[in-house]
Design a protein around this motif. Structure first.
Motif, PDB file in Angstrom:
ATOM      1  N   LYS A   1      52.081  16.815  64.318  1.00  0.00           N
ATOM      2  CA  LYS A   1      52.235  15.417  64.737  1.00  0.00           C
ATOM      3  C   LYS A   1      52.893  15.303  66.116  1.00  0.00           C
ATOM      4  O   LYS A   1      52.440  14.537  66.964  1.00  0.00           O
ATOM      5  CB  LYS A   1      53.029  14.636  63.699  1.00  0.00           C
ATOM      6  CG  LYS A   1      52.792  13.154  63.762  1.00  0.00           C
ATOM      7  CD  LYS A   1      53.396  12.462  62.580  1.00  0.00           C
ATOM      8  CE  LYS A   1      52.448  11.392  62.102  1.00  0.00           C
ATOM      9  NZ  LYS A   1      52.934  10.682  60.950  1.00  0.00           N
TER      10      LYS A   1
ATOM     11  N   LYS B   1      52.272  17.062  59.393  1.00  0.00           N
ATOM     12  CA  LYS B   1      53.564  16.865  60.058  1.00  0.00           C
ATOM     13  C   LYS B   1      53.837  17.907  61.138  1.00  0.00           C
ATOM     14  O   LYS B   1      54.418  17.594  62.169  1.00  0.00           O
ATOM     15  CB  LYS B   1      54.694  16.866  59.031  1.00  0.00           C
ATOM     16  CG  LYS B   1      54.767  15.601  58.245  1.00  0.00           C
ATOM     17  CD  LYS B   1      56.001  15.557  57.373  1.00  0.00           C
ATOM     18  CE  LYS B   1      56.027  14.234  56.645  1.00  0.00           C
ATOM     19  NZ  LYS B   1      57.296  13.979  56.018  1.00  0.00           N
TER      20      LYS B   1
ATOM     21  N   LEU C   1      46.969   9.964  64.225  1.00  0.00           N
ATOM     22  CA  LEU C   1      48.323  10.380  63.838  1.00  0.00           C
ATOM     23  C   LEU C   1      48.590  10.207  62.350  1.00  0.00           C
ATOM     24  O   LEU C   1      49.424  10.924  61.789  1.00  0.00           O
ATOM     25  CB  LEU C   1      49.365   9.614  64.650  1.00  0.00           C
ATOM     26  CG  LEU C   1      49.492  10.081  66.098  1.00  0.00           C
ATOM     27  CD1 LEU C   1      50.294   9.080  66.906  1.00  0.00           C
ATOM     28  CD2 LEU C   1      50.107  11.468  66.165  1.00  0.00           C
TER      29      LEU C   1
END
Length: 193
Positions: A170, A167, A162
């Motif tokens: 994610k 982003k 992660l």
């Protein structure tokens, strides 16, 4: 407990909390003892009364992070544990945690220190939790020592992953990791017909 001891414990705790913020924002290499002293507006003697050097402060910050995480396992039920899995991945969004534990700890601390922290504050609480769940007849009996290592490995690798995904991916990665661990946990459950 005497006022002097309480004051000393309060000073130590304050040093660790400020150091945690500084290690989290600047990283280990860019955080200095002088910076911690300046931020706290204390004397060198006050800091060195509690810690011998920056590495010891860093180790204690890592211990503090892991100790607070391990307390969550003590009284958790099986269902609460399963419901908590998605929240594990939120650690990857905590920039202080990522900087201190994911980026810096493995290069700053010795292998023995890392093993000590993981054994005492991560693997042992998970092992105890698994043994309790076996006794309460939620899961099949497997070697809990080895299983705790495997579970910690899955969680650590998920957190590492992660920290490296962009982003936009994610949230999907968090969902996938949650699904994998929940499927594993489902396999561990005693089937009640």
């Amino acid at each position: 407990m005497s006022q002097k001891i309480l004051k000393g414990q309060e000073t130590k705790s304050t040093i660790l909390n400020v150091a945690k913020k500084m290690f989290g924002k600047k990283g280990f290499a860019e955080t200095s003892v002088e910076g911690i002293i300046s931020e706290l507006q204390i004397t060198k003697g006050a800091l060195y009364h509690h810690f011998t050097n920056k590495r010891q402060i860093f180790f204690e910050v890592c211990r503090m992070i892991n100790e607070s995480a391990s307390r969550k396992w003590e009284n958790m039920s099986w269902n609460a544990f399963k419901k908590s899995i998605p929240n594990l991945w939120d650690l990857a969004d905590d920039s202080d945690f990522v900087q201190i534990w994911i980026r810096d700890s493995y290069s700053v601390l010795t292998k023995e220190e890392m093993i000590s922290l993981e054994e005492h504050y991560i693997k042992k609480p998970i092992q105890d939790f698994l043994e309790r769940m076996v006794k309460e007849k939620y899961i099949e009996n497997l070697p809990s020592f080895e299983e705790a290592y495997i579970m910690v490995g899955m969680i650590n690798q998920g957190l590492w992953l992660l920290t490296s995904v962009d982003k936009k991916n994610k949230a999907k990665t968090k969902q996938n990791l949650t699904k994998i661990i929940l499927n594993y946990l489902h396999l561990r459950e005693i089937k009640k017909f």
